[in-house]
Enzyme design. Structure first.
Site, PDB file in Angstrom:
ATOM      1  N   ASP A  57      -8.872 -11.059  11.654  1.00  0.00           N
ATOM      2  CA  ASP A  57      -8.904  -9.853  10.826  1.00  0.00           C
ATOM      3  C   ASP A  57     -10.340  -9.310  10.736  1.00  0.00           C
ATOM      4  O   ASP A  57     -10.579  -8.110  10.933  1.00  0.00           O
ATOM      5  CB  ASP A  57      -8.361 -10.196   9.430  1.00  0.00           C
ATOM      6  CG  ASP A  57      -8.469  -9.046   8.463  1.00  0.00           C
ATOM      7  OD1 ASP A  57      -7.599  -8.156   8.505  1.00  0.00           O
ATOM      8  OD2 ASP A  57      -9.438  -9.025   7.665  1.00  0.00           O
ATOM      9  N   LYS A  93      -5.943  -1.909  10.588  1.00  0.00           N
ATOM     10  CA  LYS A  93      -7.155  -2.303  11.350  1.00  0.00           C
ATOM     11  C   LYS A  93      -6.812  -2.888  12.701  1.00  0.00           C
ATOM     12  O   LYS A  93      -7.516  -2.675  13.679  1.00  0.00           O
ATOM     13  CB  LYS A  93      -8.010  -3.285  10.570  1.00  0.00           C
ATOM     14  CG  LYS A  93      -7.274  -4.532  10.128  1.00  0.00           C
ATOM     15  CD  LYS A  93      -7.253  -4.598   8.650  1.00  0.00           C
ATOM     16  CE  LYS A  93      -6.167  -5.479   8.112  1.00  0.00           C
ATOM     17  NZ  LYS A  93      -6.101  -5.407   6.660  1.00  0.00           N
ATOM     18  N   GLY A 137     -10.791  -2.016   2.470  1.00  0.00           N
ATOM     19  CA  GLY A 137      -9.857  -1.513   1.449  1.00  0.00           C
ATOM     20  C   GLY A 137     -10.366  -0.278   0.750  1.00  0.00           C
ATOM     21  O   GLY A 137     -10.475   0.797   1.347  1.00  0.00           O
ATOM     22  N   GLY A 173      -5.558  -4.875  -1.810  1.00  0.00           N
ATOM     23  CA  GLY A 173      -4.816  -4.553  -3.034  1.00  0.00           C
ATOM     24  C   GLY A 173      -4.114  -3.215  -2.829  1.00  0.00           C
ATOM     25  O   GLY A 173      -4.700  -2.302  -2.236  1.00  0.00           O
ATOM     26  N   VAL A 177       0.840  -1.205   0.000  1.00  0.00           N
ATOM     27  CA  VAL A 177       0.000   0.000   0.000  1.00  0.00           C
ATOM     28  C   VAL A 177       0.876   1.256   0.000  1.00  0.00           C
ATOM     29  O   VAL A 177       0.656   2.187  -0.801  1.00  0.00           O
ATOM     30  CB  VAL A 177      -0.952   0.012   1.227  1.00  0.00           C
ATOM     31  CG1 VAL A 177      -1.891   1.207   1.140  1.00  0.00           C
ATOM     32  CG2 VAL A 177      -1.755  -1.282   1.307  1.00  0.00           C
ATOM     33  N   GLU A 217     -10.030   5.298   6.866  1.00  0.00           N
ATOM     34  CA  GLU A 217     -10.974   4.734   5.891  1.00  0.00           C
ATOM     35  C   GLU A 217     -10.494   3.391   5.337  1.00  0.00           C
ATOM     36  O   GLU A 217     -11.294   2.479   5.105  1.00  0.00           O
ATOM     37  CB  GLU A 217     -11.169   5.740   4.742  1.00  0.00           C
ATOM     38  CG  GLU A 217     -12.135   5.315   3.673  1.00  0.00           C
ATOM     39  CD  GLU A 217     -13.558   5.114   4.185  1.00  0.00           C
ATOM     40  OE1 GLU A 217     -14.223   6.106   4.486  1.00  0.00           O
ATOM     41  OE2 GLU A 217     -13.994   3.941   4.291  1.00  0.00           O
ATOM     42  N   LYS A 273     -12.196  -5.683  12.238  1.00  0.00           N
ATOM     43  CA  LYS A 273     -13.065  -4.797  11.449  1.00  0.00           C
ATOM     44  C   LYS A 273     -14.442  -4.672  12.102  1.00  0.00           C
ATOM     45  O   LYS A 273     -15.047  -3.595  12.089  1.00  0.00           O
ATOM     46  CB  LYS A 273     -13.160  -5.311  10.017  1.00  0.00           C
ATOM     47  CG  LYS A 273     -11.823  -5.144   9.296  1.00  0.00           C
ATOM     48  CD  LYS A 273     -11.694  -6.033   8.098  1.00  0.00           C
ATOM     49  CE  LYS A 273     -10.353  -5.828   7.405  1.00  0.00           C
ATOM     50  NZ  LYS A 273     -10.103  -6.831   6.368  1.00  0.00           N
ATOM     51  N   ILE A 304     -13.317   0.388  -0.344  1.00  0.00           N
ATOM     52  CA  ILE A 304     -14.745   0.695  -0.170  1.00  0.00           C
ATOM     53  C   ILE A 304     -14.926   1.851   0.818  1.00  0.00           C
ATOM     54  O   ILE A 304     -14.443   1.769   1.943  1.00  0.00           O
ATOM     55  CB  ILE A 304     -15.528  -0.516   0.382  1.00  0.00           C
ATOM     56  CG1 ILE A 304     -15.322  -1.741  -0.495  1.00  0.00           C
ATOM     57  CG2 ILE A 304     -17.011  -0.196   0.526  1.00  0.00           C
ATOM     58  CD1 ILE A 304     -15.938  -3.018   0.078  1.00  0.00           C
ATOM     59  N   GLY A 328      -1.707 -14.996  -3.945  1.00  0.00           N
ATOM     60  CA  GLY A 328      -1.330 -13.814  -3.143  1.00  0.00           C
ATOM     61  C   GLY A 328      -2.476 -13.273  -2.308  1.00  0.00           C
ATOM     62  O   GLY A 328      -2.347 -12.206  -1.703  1.00  0.00           O
TER      63      GLY A 328
HETATM   64  P1  NAP Z   1       3.622  -4.558   3.690  1.00  0.00           P
HETATM   65  O1  NAP Z   1       3.573  -4.801   2.218  1.00  0.00           O
HETATM   66  O2  NAP Z   1       4.079  -5.643   4.588  1.00  0.00           O
HETATM   67  O3  NAP Z   1       4.554  -3.270   3.926  1.00  0.00           O
HETATM   68  C1  NAP Z   1       4.943  -2.823   5.186  1.00  0.00           C
HETATM   69  C2  NAP Z   1       5.949  -1.699   5.025  1.00  0.00           C
HETATM   70  O4  NAP Z   1       6.273  -1.199   6.326  1.00  0.00           O
HETATM   71  C3  NAP Z   1       7.279  -2.128   4.383  1.00  0.00           C
HETATM   72  O5  NAP Z   1       7.724  -1.124   3.517  1.00  0.00           O
HETATM   73  C4  NAP Z   1       8.228  -2.286   5.583  1.00  0.00           C
HETATM   74  O6  NAP Z   1       9.554  -1.906   5.288  1.00  0.00           O
HETATM   75  C5  NAP Z   1       7.662  -1.250   6.536  1.00  0.00           C
HETATM   76  N1  NAP Z   1       7.869  -1.625   7.937  1.00  0.00           N
HETATM   77  C6  NAP Z   1       7.241  -2.588   8.628  1.00  0.00           C
HETATM   78  N2  NAP Z   1       7.683  -2.626   9.901  1.00  0.00           N
HETATM   79  C7  NAP Z   1       8.600  -1.657  10.000  1.00  0.00           C
HETATM   80  C8  NAP Z   1       9.438  -1.195  11.062  1.00  0.00           C
HETATM   81  N3  NAP Z   1       9.397  -1.769  12.262  1.00  0.00           N
HETATM   82  N4  NAP Z   1      10.265  -0.164  10.813  1.00  0.00           N
HETATM   83  C9  NAP Z   1      10.327   0.398   9.590  1.00  0.00           C
HETATM   84  N5  NAP Z   1       9.562   0.013   8.546  1.00  0.00           N
HETATM   85  C10 NAP Z   1       8.725  -1.015   8.751  1.00  0.00           C
HETATM   86  O7  NAP Z   1       2.206  -4.088   4.241  1.00  0.00           O
HETATM   87  P2  NAP Z   1       0.939  -3.582   3.387  1.00  0.00           P
HETATM   88  O8  NAP Z   1       0.268  -4.752   2.773  1.00  0.00           O
HETATM   89  O9  NAP Z   1       1.330  -2.423   2.523  1.00  0.00           O
HETATM   90  O10 NAP Z   1      -0.024  -3.090   4.566  1.00  0.00           O
HETATM   91  C11 NAP Z   1       0.195  -1.879   5.252  1.00  0.00           C
HETATM   92  C12 NAP Z   1      -0.999  -1.602   6.177  1.00  0.00           C
HETATM   93  O11 NAP Z   1      -2.166  -1.466   5.387  1.00  0.00           O
HETATM   94  C13 NAP Z   1      -1.292  -2.724   7.182  1.00  0.00           C
HETATM   95  O12 NAP Z   1      -1.738  -2.169   8.386  1.00  0.00           O
HETATM   96  C14 NAP Z   1      -2.410  -3.493   6.521  1.00  0.00           C
HETATM   97  O13 NAP Z   1      -3.244  -4.149   7.459  1.00  0.00           O
HETATM   98  C15 NAP Z   1      -3.159  -2.368   5.843  1.00  0.00           C
HETATM   99  N6  NAP Z   1      -3.953  -2.788   4.705  1.00  0.00           N
HETATM  100  C16 NAP Z   1      -3.366  -3.459   3.681  1.00  0.00           C
HETATM  101  C17 NAP Z   1      -4.124  -3.853   2.601  1.00  0.00           C
HETATM  102  C18 NAP Z   1      -3.494  -4.597   1.434  1.00  0.00           C
HETATM  103  O14 NAP Z   1      -4.201  -4.891   0.476  1.00  0.00           O
HETATM  104  N7  NAP Z   1      -2.200  -4.880   1.459  1.00  0.00           N
HETATM  105  C19 NAP Z   1      -5.505  -3.569   2.569  1.00  0.00           C
HETATM  106  C20 NAP Z   1      -6.084  -2.857   3.629  1.00  0.00           C
HETATM  107  C21 NAP Z   1      -5.283  -2.468   4.696  1.00  0.00           C
HETATM  108  P3  NAP Z   1      10.502  -2.776   4.278  1.00  0.00           P
HETATM  109  O15 NAP Z   1       9.835  -2.625   2.948  1.00  0.00           O
HETATM  110  O16 NAP Z   1      11.840  -2.140   4.320  1.00  0.00           O
HETATM  111  O17 NAP Z   1      10.440  -4.182   4.808  1.00  0.00           O
END
Ligand code: NAP
Length: 434
Positions: A202, A106, A135, A311, A17, A130, A206, A137, A188
């Site tokens: 999860d 969340k 996501g 996503g 994200v 939001e 929510k 929505i 994925g």
């Molecule tokens: P992700 O792909 O795992 O990315 C996490 C990012 O945070 C990475 O860039 C990581 O750094 C960095 N990070 C994590 N812990 C850290 C720390 N201790 N110090 C410094 N940097 C740190 O996660 P994501 O899927 O983007 O999700 C992010 C948030 O959005 C989460 O809360 C998730 O629940 C929420 N969310 C995600 C989605 C989805 O579709 N993915 C949908 C809704 C909500 P590195 O890259 O250097 O490892």
């Protein structure tokens, strides 16, 4: 052009994200500035490893591992790290320094939302989330703002794409739960450790967020009843299909009547468990990893919100929406909008929830068993609406459908069934929604 100073945006996280949010902030800089009335300047992106490969090419000079310093100088902090710490501590520091925050986390909002909202209210800052539910929505803002003048009675949704994908595969392809989970992981949709999804954690996070918002009442995550999909079997899927039904994992947040003989005010129930829905129900048409949330309000009636629950780009859309709205308030002036928990309704125990149930049993195949089993239901005041019996080898398969009964009564029935000598096993219990 804009006369307001640039707003300093600190982005924490550049994963699925975060990298998309960074891309949009950089690519759409001028258009966002025009919408906000001030440029949004991305001052840095906090990550664990500045050399890690990314979905998007990001300017190397923006990446930093010093998240504390990055947060200290920001007007708005966008948290896309995930997990509780260091996200919680960094956001509290940011708020204490007067920054507004946007998060998609969340787990954090469900576990520590009240702490963050309280801290923000103290300094007139805003917490926006939001993207934490559904996501892409829009559901937080509709509940918080559009329906602020109405009385929401129920929020029921498919809020976890992974489990919806798995159950959908079991119905449409006849896959077993294990096969469907394997495909979800390959595509994925599921994490390497799928526990948070398939055990319902999860969705329960929510449900906490949705129930708190919908009923203006703090609903701690510990008070959300949670069952995942690991108990869903092929036989349950086939049984649902024979009855023109579909199994879905749903989060249900609803008002229940006040305690009999006690406080007359409505109580709140929030729960996550599989349900059997008629194939004609709007939520039955939510396939693959999509999400949908069905809201019922006294004046508005039924509303349905449908879209991608996850996503990178999709979730980034919701994050950017929060960012633009918060940035506009900076330009306009005035404090952030505080959270609303004024109603302080009581929380109903799960045992008080009323639903129709379908109980599948294997019993010994001898005369009088059906009457004995039905008797166990009526002894607990649960009335049986339908019975189907299929003889098998030396045993009989019984499926009993009940009229609406409280979960407490059904739990007593199940206990009595387990203790009965003619009941070989309880094969499944599923709640029915009409
Ligand atoms: P992700 O792909 O795992 O990315 C996490 C990012 O945070 C990475 O860039 C990581 O750094 C960095 N990070 C994590 N812990 C850290 C720390 N201790 N110090 C410094 N940097 C740190 O996660 P994501 O899927 O983007 O999700 C992010 C948030 O959005 C989460 O809360 C998730 O629940 C929420 N969310 C995600 C989605 C989805 O579709 N993915 C949908 C809704 C909500 P590195 O890259 O250097 O490892």
């Amino acid at each position: 052009m804009n006369s307001y100073r640039s707003l300093r945006i600190a982005l924490l996280g550049a994963g699925s994200v975060g990298s998309q949010v960074a891309r949009l902030l950089l690519e759409q800089h001028d258009e966002l500035a025009a919408r906000v009335g001030a440029p949004l300047e991305l001052v840095g992106i906090g990550v664990r490893d500045v050399d890690a490969p990314r979905d998007v090419d990001l300017p190397r000079e923006l990446l930093t591992t010093d998240l504390g310093t990055l947060v200290a100088g920001a007007d708005i902090v966008v948290e896309l790290l995930g997990g509780i710490e260091p996200a919680r501590g960094l956001l509290l520091d940011a708020i204490a320094a007067g920054a507004d925050v946007v998060t998609a986390n969340k787990a954090l909002v469900a576990a520590h939302g009240p702490e963050l909202f309280q801290a923000a209210e103290t300094v007139g800052a805003q917490v926006a989330y939001e993207a934490a539910v559904g996501g892409a929505i829009p559901i937080i803002r509709p509940l918080e703002q559009s329906l602020a003048g109405d009385r929401v009675t129920r929020v029921m949704g498919i809020v976890n794409g992974t489990t919806n994908f798995i159950l959908d595969r079991m119905h449409t392809e006849g896959s077993s739960l294990e096969e469907a989970l394997r495909i979800a992981t390959e595509l994925g949709y599921a994490e390497a450790d799928p526990t948070a999804d398939i055990e319902g954690f999860d969705a329960a996070s929510k449900a906490t967020i949705l129930a708190s918002l919908a009923f203006h009442t703090e609903v701690p995550a510990s008070r959300v009843h949670r069952e995942g999909i690991t108990g869903v079997t092929d036989a349950m899927v086939q049984q649902a299909e024979r009855n023109g039904r579909v199994l879905k994992l749903v989060a249900i947040c609803e008002r229940l009547p006040g305690e009999p003989g006690g406080d007359a005010r409505d109580r709140v129930s929030a729960r996550v468990h599989p349900v059997s829905l008629p194939a004609t129900h709007p939520l039955a048409a939510v396939h693959e990893a999509m999400n949908a949330i069905f809201v019922t309000a006294e004046s508005a009636g039924d509303l349905m919100f449908y879209g991608a629950g996850a996503g990178g780009p999709e979730t980034a859309s919701a994050v950017l929406g929060d960012l633009v709205s918060i940035a506009r308030r900076h330009v306009a002036g005035g404090p952030g909008m505080p959270g609303s928990t004024h109603a302080k309704l009581g929380l109903a125990p799960f045992g008080d929830v009323v639903a129709r149930h379908e109980v599948a049993l294997t019993v010994s195949d001898r005369p009088g068993v059906l009457a004995a089993v039905a008797g166990l239901f009526s002894e607990q005041g649960v009335s049986v609406e339908s019975v189907r019996q299929d003889p098998t080898d030396g045993s009989a398969a019984l499926v009993l459908g009940t009229h609406a009964a409280s979960e407490a009564r059904i739990a007593d029935v199940l206990e009595a069934l387990e203790a009965h000598t003619d009941v070989e096993r309880i094969d499944s219990v599923i709640r029915l929604i009409d």
